[in-house]
Design a protein around this motif. Structure first.
Motif, mmCIF file in Angstrom:
data_model
loop_
_atom_site.group_PDB
_atom_site.id
_atom_site.type_symbol
_atom_site.label_atom_id
_atom_site.label_comp_id
_atom_site.label_asym_id
_atom_site.label_seq_id
_atom_site.Cartn_x
_atom_site.Cartn_y
_atom_site.Cartn_z
ATOM 1 N N ASN A 19 -22.182 -30.889 -44.376
ATOM 2 C CA ASN A 19 -20.894 -30.786 -45.059
ATOM 3 C C ASN A 19 -20.622 -32.102 -45.786
ATOM 4 O OD1 ASN A 19 -20.075 -32.625 -43.048
ATOM 5 N ND2 ASN A 19 -19.355 -30.965 -41.716
ATOM 6 N N ALA A 20 -19.421 -32.235 -46.344
ATOM 7 C CA ALA A 20 -19.090 -33.421 -47.133
ATOM 8 C C ALA A 20 -19.186 -34.705 -46.312
ATOM 9 C CB ALA A 20 -17.686 -33.274 -47.715
ATOM 10 N N LEU A 21 -18.834 -34.622 -45.029
ATOM 11 C CA LEU A 21 -18.918 -35.804 -44.175
ATOM 12 C C LEU A 21 -20.373 -36.237 -44.000
ATOM 13 C CD1 LEU A 21 -17.586 -37.883 -42.352
ATOM 14 C CD2 LEU A 21 -17.716 -36.227 -40.469
ATOM 15 N N GLY A 22 -21.270 -35.266 -43.829
ATOM 16 C CA GLY A 22 -22.685 -35.587 -43.703
ATOM 17 C C GLY A 22 -23.222 -36.251 -44.956
ATOM 18 N N VAL A 23 -22.774 -35.773 -46.121
ATOM 19 C CA VAL A 23 -23.199 -36.369 -47.393
ATOM 20 C C VAL A 23 -22.732 -37.816 -47.485
ATOM 21 C CG1 VAL A 23 -22.939 -36.280 -49.902
ATOM 22 C CG2 VAL A 23 -23.275 -34.163 -48.607
ATOM 23 N N LEU A 24 -21.478 -38.062 -47.079
ATOM 24 C CA LEU A 24 -20.940 -39.419 -47.134
ATOM 25 C C LEU A 24 -21.701 -40.348 -46.189
ATOM 26 C CD1 LEU A 24 -18.813 -41.421 -48.129
ATOM 27 C CD2 LEU A 24 -17.301 -40.621 -46.301
ATOM 28 N N ASP A 25 -21.931 -39.885 -44.957
ATOM 29 C CA ASP A 25 -22.660 -40.709 -43.987
ATOM 30 C C ASP A 25 -24.094 -40.968 -44.449
ATOM 31 O OD1 ASP A 25 -20.570 -41.044 -42.220
ATOM 32 O OD2 ASP A 25 -21.069 -39.277 -41.020
ATOM 33 N N TYR A 26 -24.729 -39.926 -44.967
ATOM 34 C CA TYR A 26 -26.113 -40.087 -45.419
ATOM 35 C C TYR A 26 -26.186 -41.037 -46.617
ATOM 36 C CZ TYR A 26 -30.735 -39.090 -47.256
ATOM 37 O OH TYR A 26 -32.017 -39.222 -47.720
ATOM 38 N N SER A 27 -25.240 -40.915 -47.539
ATOM 39 C CA SER A 27 -25.219 -41.794 -48.715
ATOM 40 C C SER A 27 -25.084 -43.250 -48.296
ATOM 41 C CB SER A 27 -24.058 -41.406 -49.643
ATOM 42 O OG SER A 27 -24.203 -40.087 -50.107
ATOM 43 N N ARG A 28 -24.241 -43.483 -47.303
ATOM 44 C CA ARG A 28 -24.070 -44.853 -46.804
ATOM 45 C C ARG A 28 -25.363 -45.365 -46.186
ATOM 46 N NH1 ARG A 28 -20.731 -44.625 -41.731
ATOM 47 N NH2 ARG A 28 -22.772 -43.877 -41.025
ATOM 48 N N ASP A 29 -25.981 -44.554 -45.343
ATOM 49 C CA ASP A 29 -27.171 -44.996 -44.619
ATOM 50 C C ASP A 29 -28.384 -45.154 -45.535
ATOM 51 O OD1 ASP A 29 -25.579 -44.937 -42.430
ATOM 52 O OD2 ASP A 29 -26.448 -43.132 -41.537
ATOM 53 N N ILE A 30 -28.535 -44.253 -46.502
ATOM 54 C CA ILE A 30 -29.691 -44.352 -47.390
ATOM 55 C C ILE A 30 -29.565 -45.570 -48.295
ATOM 56 C CG2 ILE A 30 -28.833 -42.952 -49.313
ATOM 57 C CD1 ILE A 30 -32.392 -42.953 -47.841
ATOM 58 N N SER A 31 -28.335 -45.962 -48.613
ATOM 59 C CA SER A 31 -28.129 -47.168 -49.421
ATOM 60 C C SER A 31 -28.610 -48.399 -48.669
ATOM 61 C CB SER A 31 -26.645 -47.319 -49.779
ATOM 62 O OG SER A 31 -26.206 -46.243 -50.580
ATOM 63 N N VAL A 32 -28.314 -48.433 -47.378
ATOM 64 C CA VAL A 32 -28.783 -49.542 -46.549
ATOM 65 C C VAL A 32 -30.307 -49.497 -46.446
ATOM 66 C CG1 VAL A 32 -28.764 -50.534 -44.234
ATOM 67 C CG2 VAL A 32 -26.648 -49.621 -45.224
ATOM 68 N N HIS A 33 -30.834 -48.300 -46.269
ATOM 69 C CA HIS A 33 -32.280 -48.117 -46.105
ATOM 70 C C HIS A 33 -33.047 -48.588 -47.346
ATOM 71 C CE1 HIS A 33 -36.090 -46.331 -44.997
ATOM 72 N NE2 HIS A 33 -36.081 -45.582 -46.089
ATOM 73 N N VAL A 34 -32.550 -48.196 -48.520
ATOM 74 C CA VAL A 34 -33.221 -48.564 -49.768
ATOM 75 C C VAL A 34 -33.194 -50.068 -49.974
ATOM 76 C CG1 VAL A 34 -33.069 -48.394 -52.280
ATOM 77 C CG2 VAL A 34 -32.808 -46.345 -50.881
ATOM 78 N N ASP B 220 -26.472 -27.818 -47.522
ATOM 79 C CA ASP B 220 -27.771 -27.985 -46.867
ATOM 80 C C ASP B 220 -28.359 -29.309 -47.340
ATOM 81 O OD1 ASP B 220 -30.323 -27.859 -45.805
ATOM 82 O OD2 ASP B 220 -30.509 -25.698 -46.129
ATOM 83 N N LEU B 221 -28.010 -30.360 -46.627
ATOM 84 C CA LEU B 221 -28.370 -31.705 -47.050
ATOM 85 C C LEU B 221 -29.885 -31.910 -47.096
ATOM 86 C CD1 LEU B 221 -27.397 -34.474 -47.887
ATOM 87 C CD2 LEU B 221 -27.104 -35.067 -45.478
ATOM 88 N N GLU B 222 -30.585 -31.387 -46.104
ATOM 89 C CA GLU B 222 -32.036 -31.577 -46.056
ATOM 90 C C GLU B 222 -32.717 -30.911 -47.252
ATOM 91 O OE1 GLU B 222 -35.618 -31.555 -42.740
ATOM 92 O OE2 GLU B 222 -33.784 -30.403 -42.370
ATOM 93 N N GLU B 223 -32.228 -29.727 -47.639
ATOM 94 C CA GLU B 223 -32.791 -29.039 -48.799
ATOM 95 C C GLU B 223 -32.477 -29.796 -50.083
ATOM 96 O OE1 GLU B 223 -34.815 -26.412 -49.265
ATOM 97 O OE2 GLU B 223 -35.121 -26.560 -47.094
ATOM 98 N N LYS B 224 -31.282 -30.371 -50.151
ATOM 99 C CA LYS B 224 -30.899 -31.153 -51.327
ATOM 100 C C LYS B 224 -31.812 -32.370 -51.486
ATOM 101 C CE LYS B 224 -27.361 -28.838 -52.921
ATOM 102 N NZ LYS B 224 -27.412 -28.213 -54.279
ATOM 103 N N ILE B 225 -32.175 -32.968 -50.362
ATOM 104 C CA ILE B 225 -33.070 -34.125 -50.409
ATOM 105 C C ILE B 225 -34.429 -33.718 -50.960
ATOM 106 C CG2 ILE B 225 -34.282 -35.850 -49.012
ATOM 107 C CD1 ILE B 225 -31.892 -35.755 -47.079
ATOM 108 N N LYS B 226 -34.906 -32.543 -50.560
ATOM 109 C CA LYS B 226 -36.211 -32.065 -51.018
ATOM 110 C C LYS B 226 -36.225 -31.831 -52.528
ATOM 111 C CE LYS B 226 -37.465 -29.756 -46.674
ATOM 112 N NZ LYS B 226 -37.735 -28.450 -46.021
ATOM 113 N N GLU B 227 -35.054 -31.528 -53.111
ATOM 114 C CA GLU B 227 -34.969 -31.277 -54.542
ATOM 115 C C GLU B 227 -35.057 -32.563 -55.359
ATOM 116 O OE1 GLU B 227 -31.377 -29.190 -55.248
ATOM 117 O OE2 GLU B 227 -31.903 -27.462 -53.990
#
Length: 269
Positions: free
Chosen positions: A243-258, A219-226
């Motif tokens: 799932n793991a793919l969502g985590v990988l994609d999100y990690s990539r995108d948030i790195s760009v965002h930050v 649950d990626l959204e819940e993990k973010i809230k933590e």
């Protein structure tokens, strides 16, 4: 000169080990640098290296952890061992049960580069163990010297626990452990989502993504809230797979965002 006083000179001990240098044919007022030696001088062996066992007992044995990350010199040592062990494993997965790797790893005092040397051959087929289990013992002797590593005998560091699990998995190529996040620098961690995605897309032509839908649900959204940074991360969340793919994609995108300036929108995925 009957009354001449004879003088003797005490030769320092560290010079007594040097072979004599012939000065025949050299005048007494000639510069010493022009003297030609008939025998090469021998020097004491360099003290630039020591075993890992000696290092861990020396003042150089600083904390193996830099906050939540493995300290740089220990990352260097563990990665060098990972590079060299496969050569030994080609000769056989087993090694003597009484083998203590820390006694057979030579460390450069300045660079902390490591080299495995003088591993004894197994004289019989009894009392054998695997190099993988010995490697785990080695890592524990390096990283679990810090009391903060464990609570009531149980390891509390998630990446370290995962690293041990991957070492034990025979299907995981041993030299692939070199790329485990536990051993990454801050820079490597930042670029990992980009590098991993590009490498997999290149080598697997995008087919690798089809393997993730059935992976463990996250649950990626819940993990973010933590996270204590949820107010910064939340705006970049938009319907990633749980799932793991969502985590990988999100990690990539948030790195760009930050990295982008304030007010920039997230990249698409």
């Amino acid at each position: 000169m009957n009354n001449a006083t004879q003088h003797t000179v005490d030769i320092p001990k560290f010079l007594q080990n040097y072979k004599k240098v012939s000065t025949s044919g050299v005048s007494s007022n000639q510069d010493d640098t022009t003297a030609v030696g008939t025998e090469p001088a021998t020097r004491e062996p360099s003290n630039s290296h020591y075993t890992l066992a000696e290092m861990l007992k020396s003042p150089d044995a600083s904390s193996p952890w830099d906050g939540n990350y493995v300290a740089k010199k220990y990352r260097i040592i563990i990665r060098d061992v990972i590079e060299e062990l496969p050569e030994l494993m080609k000769k056989g997965e087993s090694c003597p049960d009484d083998l203590t790797l820390v006694d057979h790893i030579c460390i450069n005092r300045e660079s902390y580069r490591a080299h495995i040397k003088d591993i004894p051959n197994s004289s019989n087929t009894e009392n054998l163990t695997t190099y993988r289990s010995k490697f785990i013992s080695l890592v524990k002797s390096i990283l679990e010297r810090d009391d903060n590593t464990s609570v009531k005998g149980e390891n509390t560091r998630v990446e370290l626990t995962h690293f041990y699990l991957k070492v034990e998995e025979r299907k995981v190529a041993f030299d692939d452990l070199w790329h485990h996040p536990l051993l990454m620098s801050h820079t490597e961690r930042y670029y990992f989502p980009f590098d991993a995605t590009m490498t997999l897309d290149t080598k697997k032509s995008g087919v690798w993504r089809d393997k993730y839908p059935g992976s463990e649900s996250i649950d990626l959204e819940e993990k973010i809230k933590e996270s204590k940074y949820d107010t910064d991360f939340k705006p970049c969340y938009e319907n990633y797979q749980d799932n793991a793919l969502g985590v990988l994609d999100y990690s990539r995108d948030i790195s760009v965002h930050v990295k982008k300036k304030s007010g920039s929108v997230c990249t698409s995925h």
